[in-house]
Design a protein around this motif. Structure first.
Motif, PDB file in Angstrom:
ATOM      1  N   ALA A 204       0.829  -1.206   0.000  1.00  0.00           N
ATOM      2  CA  ALA A 204       0.000   0.000   0.000  1.00  0.00           C
ATOM      3  C   ALA A 204       0.864   1.256   0.000  1.00  0.00           C
ATOM      4  O   ALA A 204       0.596   2.210  -0.744  1.00  0.00           O
ATOM      5  CB  ALA A 204      -0.936  -0.012   1.207  1.00  0.00           C
ATOM      6  N   GLU A 205       1.921   1.264   0.819  1.00  0.00           N
ATOM      7  CA  GLU A 205       2.815   2.421   0.880  1.00  0.00           C
ATOM      8  C   GLU A 205       3.574   2.598  -0.433  1.00  0.00           C
ATOM      9  O   GLU A 205       3.782   3.721  -0.900  1.00  0.00           O
ATOM     10  CB  GLU A 205       3.799   2.263   2.036  1.00  0.00           C
ATOM     11  N   TYR A 206       3.990   1.500  -1.034  1.00  0.00           N
ATOM     12  CA  TYR A 206       4.755   1.563  -2.281  1.00  0.00           C
ATOM     13  C   TYR A 206       3.885   2.061  -3.434  1.00  0.00           C
ATOM     14  O   TYR A 206       4.339   2.850  -4.282  1.00  0.00           O
ATOM     15  CB  TYR A 206       5.315   0.184  -2.606  1.00  0.00           C
ATOM     16  N   ILE A 207       2.639   1.612  -3.476  1.00  0.00           N
ATOM     17  CA  ILE A 207       1.756   1.935  -4.592  1.00  0.00           C
ATOM     18  C   ILE A 207       1.085   3.289  -4.402  1.00  0.00           C
ATOM     19  O   ILE A 207       0.735   3.964  -5.367  1.00  0.00           O
ATOM     20  CB  ILE A 207       0.700   0.817  -4.766  1.00  0.00           C
ATOM     21  N   GLY A 208       0.933   3.705  -3.148  1.00  0.00           N
ATOM     22  CA  GLY A 208       0.257   4.962  -2.871  1.00  0.00           C
ATOM     23  C   GLY A 208      -1.241   4.799  -2.771  1.00  0.00           C
ATOM     24  O   GLY A 208      -2.011   5.591  -3.333  1.00  0.00           O
ATOM     25  N   THR A 209      -1.663   3.771  -2.052  1.00  0.00           N
ATOM     26  CA  THR A 209      -3.088   3.535  -1.864  1.00  0.00           C
ATOM     27  C   THR A 209      -3.318   3.063  -0.434  1.00  0.00           C
ATOM     28  O   THR A 209      -2.419   3.121   0.401  1.00  0.00           O
ATOM     29  CB  THR A 209      -3.612   2.499  -2.882  1.00  0.00           C
ATOM     30  N   THR A 210      -4.533   2.607  -0.150  1.00  0.00           N
ATOM     31  CA  THR A 210      -4.872   2.220   1.215  1.00  0.00           C
ATOM     32  C   THR A 210      -4.651   0.727   1.438  1.00  0.00           C
ATOM     33  O   THR A 210      -4.692  -0.073   0.493  1.00  0.00           O
ATOM     34  CB  THR A 210      -6.337   2.546   1.531  1.00  0.00           C
ATOM     35  N   LEU A 211      -4.446   0.382   2.699  1.00  0.00           N
ATOM     36  CA  LEU A 211      -4.318  -1.026   3.073  1.00  0.00           C
ATOM     37  C   LEU A 211      -5.582  -1.785   2.709  1.00  0.00           C
ATOM     38  O   LEU A 211      -5.523  -2.934   2.251  1.00  0.00           O
ATOM     39  CB  LEU A 211      -4.032  -1.138   4.570  1.00  0.00           C
ATOM     40  N   PHE A 212      -6.735  -1.170   2.887  1.00  0.00           N
ATOM     41  CA  PHE A 212      -8.006  -1.825   2.560  1.00  0.00           C
ATOM     42  C   PHE A 212      -8.069  -2.214   1.089  1.00  0.00           C
ATOM     43  O   PHE A 212      -8.465  -3.334   0.742  1.00  0.00           O
ATOM     44  CB  PHE A 212      -9.178  -0.895   2.903  1.00  0.00           C
ATOM     45  N   THR A 213      -7.646  -1.295   0.216  1.00  0.00           N
ATOM     46  CA  THR A 213      -7.709  -1.563  -1.225  1.00  0.00           C
ATOM     47  C   THR A 213      -6.781  -2.704  -1.615  1.00  0.00           C
ATOM     48  O   THR A 213      -7.147  -3.587  -2.396  1.00  0.00           O
ATOM     49  CB  THR A 213      -7.368  -0.297  -2.024  1.00  0.00           C
ATOM     50  N   VAL A 214      -5.558  -2.686  -1.088  1.00  0.00           N
ATOM     51  CA  VAL A 214      -4.604  -3.759  -1.386  1.00  0.00           C
ATOM     52  C   VAL A 214      -5.126  -5.093  -0.872  1.00  0.00           C
ATOM     53  O   VAL A 214      -5.084  -6.108  -1.587  1.00  0.00           O
ATOM     54  CB  VAL A 214      -3.228  -3.440  -0.773  1.00  0.00           C
ATOM     55  N   SER A 215      -5.636  -5.125   0.351  1.00  0.00           N
ATOM     56  CA  SER A 215      -6.144  -6.374   0.938  1.00  0.00           C
ATOM     57  C   SER A 215      -7.316  -6.916   0.134  1.00  0.00           C
ATOM     58  O   SER A 215      -7.376  -8.124  -0.154  1.00  0.00           O
ATOM     59  CB  SER A 215      -6.561  -6.131   2.393  1.00  0.00           C
ATOM     60  N   ARG A 216      -8.238  -6.041  -0.244  1.00  0.00           N
ATOM     61  CA  ARG A 216      -9.399  -6.470  -1.022  1.00  0.00           C
ATOM     62  C   ARG A 216      -8.978  -7.030  -2.381  1.00  0.00           C
ATOM     63  O   ARG A 216      -9.459  -8.091  -2.812  1.00  0.00           O
ATOM     64  CB  ARG A 216     -10.337  -5.275  -1.234  1.00  0.00           C
ATOM     65  N   THR A 217      -8.053  -6.342  -3.046  1.00  0.00           N
ATOM     66  CA  THR A 217      -7.616  -6.776  -4.374  1.00  0.00           C
ATOM     67  C   THR A 217      -6.861  -8.102  -4.318  1.00  0.00           C
ATOM     68  O   THR A 217      -7.141  -9.021  -5.097  1.00  0.00           O
ATOM     69  CB  THR A 217      -6.713  -5.697  -5.008  1.00  0.00           C
ATOM     70  N   LEU A 218      -5.922  -8.228  -3.385  1.00  0.00           N
ATOM     71  CA  LEU A 218      -5.150  -9.470  -3.284  1.00  0.00           C
ATOM     72  C   LEU A 218      -6.019 -10.639  -2.863  1.00  0.00           C
ATOM     73  O   LEU A 218      -5.818 -11.776  -3.328  1.00  0.00           O
ATOM     74  CB  LEU A 218      -3.991  -9.289  -2.300  1.00  0.00           C
ATOM     75  N   SER A 219      -6.985 -10.397  -1.996  1.00  0.00           N
ATOM     76  CA  SER A 219      -7.904 -11.469  -1.584  1.00  0.00           C
ATOM     77  C   SER A 219      -8.716 -11.955  -2.780  1.00  0.00           C
ATOM     78  O   SER A 219      -8.939 -13.168  -2.944  1.00  0.00           O
ATOM     79  CB  SER A 219      -8.832 -10.975  -0.470  1.00  0.00           C
ATOM     80  N   ASP A 220      -9.147 -11.013  -3.626  1.00  0.00           N
ATOM     81  CA  ASP A 220      -9.904 -11.382  -4.823  1.00  0.00           C
ATOM     82  C   ASP A 220      -9.034 -12.192  -5.782  1.00  0.00           C
ATOM     83  O   ASP A 220      -9.465 -13.222  -6.319  1.00  0.00           O
ATOM     84  CB  ASP A 220     -10.411 -10.116  -5.511  1.00  0.00           C
ATOM     85  N   TRP A 221      -7.777 -11.769  -5.969  1.00  0.00           N
ATOM     86  CA  TRP A 221      -6.884 -12.486  -6.883  1.00  0.00           C
ATOM     87  C   TRP A 221      -6.517 -13.865  -6.333  1.00  0.00           C
ATOM     88  O   TRP A 221      -6.309 -14.798  -7.090  1.00  0.00           O
ATOM     89  CB  TRP A 221      -5.627 -11.661  -7.125  1.00  0.00           C
ATOM     90  N   LYS A 222      -6.458 -13.962  -5.022  1.00  0.00           N
ATOM     91  CA  LYS A 222      -6.184 -15.265  -4.414  1.00  0.00           C
ATOM     92  C   LYS A 222      -7.327 -16.231  -4.690  1.00  0.00           C
ATOM     93  O   LYS A 222      -7.113 -17.408  -5.004  1.00  0.00           O
ATOM     94  CB  LYS A 222      -5.968 -15.097  -2.906  1.00  0.00           C
ATOM     95  N   LYS A 223      -8.562 -15.742  -4.600  1.00  0.00           N
ATOM     96  CA  LYS A 223      -9.729 -16.578  -4.892  1.00  0.00           C
ATOM     97  C   LYS A 223      -9.742 -17.009  -6.356  1.00  0.00           C
ATOM     98  O   LYS A 223     -10.185 -18.118  -6.686  1.00  0.00           O
ATOM     99  CB  LYS A 223     -11.005 -15.813  -4.561  1.00  0.00           C
ATOM    100  N   ARG A 224      -9.263 -16.149  -7.233  1.00  0.00           N
ATOM    101  CA  ARG A 224      -9.221 -16.477  -8.662  1.00  0.00           C
ATOM    102  C   ARG A 224      -8.082 -17.437  -9.004  1.00  0.00           C
ATOM    103  O   ARG A 224      -8.015 -17.936 -10.125  1.00  0.00           O
ATOM    104  CB  ARG A 224      -9.051 -15.199  -9.491  1.00  0.00           C
ATOM    105  N   GLY A 225      -7.158 -17.639  -8.060  1.00  0.00           N
ATOM    106  CA  GLY A 225      -6.027 -18.529  -8.320  1.00  0.00           C
ATOM    107  C   GLY A 225      -4.854 -17.848  -8.989  1.00  0.00           C
ATOM    108  O   GLY A 225      -3.962 -18.517  -9.521  1.00  0.00           O
TER     109      GLY A 225
END
Length: 231
Positions: free
Chosen positions: A186-207
């Motif tokens: 989140a710090e590297y990209i310049g966004t929120t922890l919530f956004t990173v967590s939501r996106t990575l969780s979604d990609w994890k579900k997609r495999g």
């Protein structure tokens, strides 16, 4: 993808690739080794820049605090990479804070020593200039992404950037050899922890990805590439 942590075929860091093994030993021997425990700070933003550093083992995170008091991750320095050269040559202040992401071993050179070595081995100066320009290009790319790309695409582009610099191919995908937390991303990209967590969780579900011992494994690189490139 780089499987040798920014080192050449003979294990010589890119910035020193003009040196023979004997010259490299002499160059390294002229510095002072320093062990930095995981989480400890090597140098602090705003302090006088009196030494530059080569990472022999481990990894550093470079960050800076902006005018709003927010910490921004600038880049990661891996084994075989050098940092703080320009600020030391200029006799200025450190523009970032360097913190060890894991137990790290560095070699430090004071300014007078490093300048003498650069005069003795002028090829290193060209390599340092190339390194600085490459890092500047990287920062410009990240700034362009910040201005033009959706945050999810910026996450994908960042993972692909880490694959190129710190990726190791495995049977189950490509492992990013940086102990990245979601807050780090989140710090590297310049966004929120919530956004990173939501996106990575979604990609994890997609495999597309999975995590293992604080490392991200890209299990479907093609999917991440396609997502990063979509308009």
């Amino acid at each position: 993808m780089n499987n040798k942590d920014s080192q050449g075929d003979a294990g010589i860091p890119d910035v020193f690739k003009e040196l023979s093994e004997q010259e490299l030993d002499e160059f390294i021997g002229s510095g002072r080794q320093n062990a930095v425990k995981s989480g400890n700070v090597l140098f602090v933003q705003g302090d006088p820049a009196d030494r530059c550093y080569l990472v022999k083992q481990g990894r550093l995170k470079l960050s800076r605090v902006n005018e709003d008091g927010k910490e921004v991750t600038i880049r990661y320095i891996s084994k075989g990479e050098i940092t703080a050269v320009i600020t030391v040559i200029k006799k200025s202040e450190y523009s970032v804070t360097a913190r060890a992401m894991e137990d790290t071993l560095v070699v430090a050179w004071e300014q007078s020593v490093f300048l003498k070595l650069m005069k003795r081995f002028p090829g290193i100066t060209v390599n340092i200039l190339t390194m600085v320009l490459t890092r500047l290009d990287d920062l410009q790319d990240r700034y362009s992404e910040l201005c033009t790309e959706q945050v999810e695409q910026r996450i994908a582009l960042t993972l692909l950037r880490f694959i190129r610099t710190s990726g190791t191919r495995r049977s189950d995908g490509i492992c990013i050899n940086i102990p990245l937390s979601r807050q780090d991303l989140a710090e590297y990209i310049g966004t929120t922890l919530f956004t990173v967590s939501r996106t990575l969780s979604d990609w994890k579900k997609r495999g597309w990805i999975k995590s293992e011992q604080k490392r991200l494994i890209i299990t479907d690189p093609h999917a991440v590439v396609s997502f990063a490139e979509k308009i």
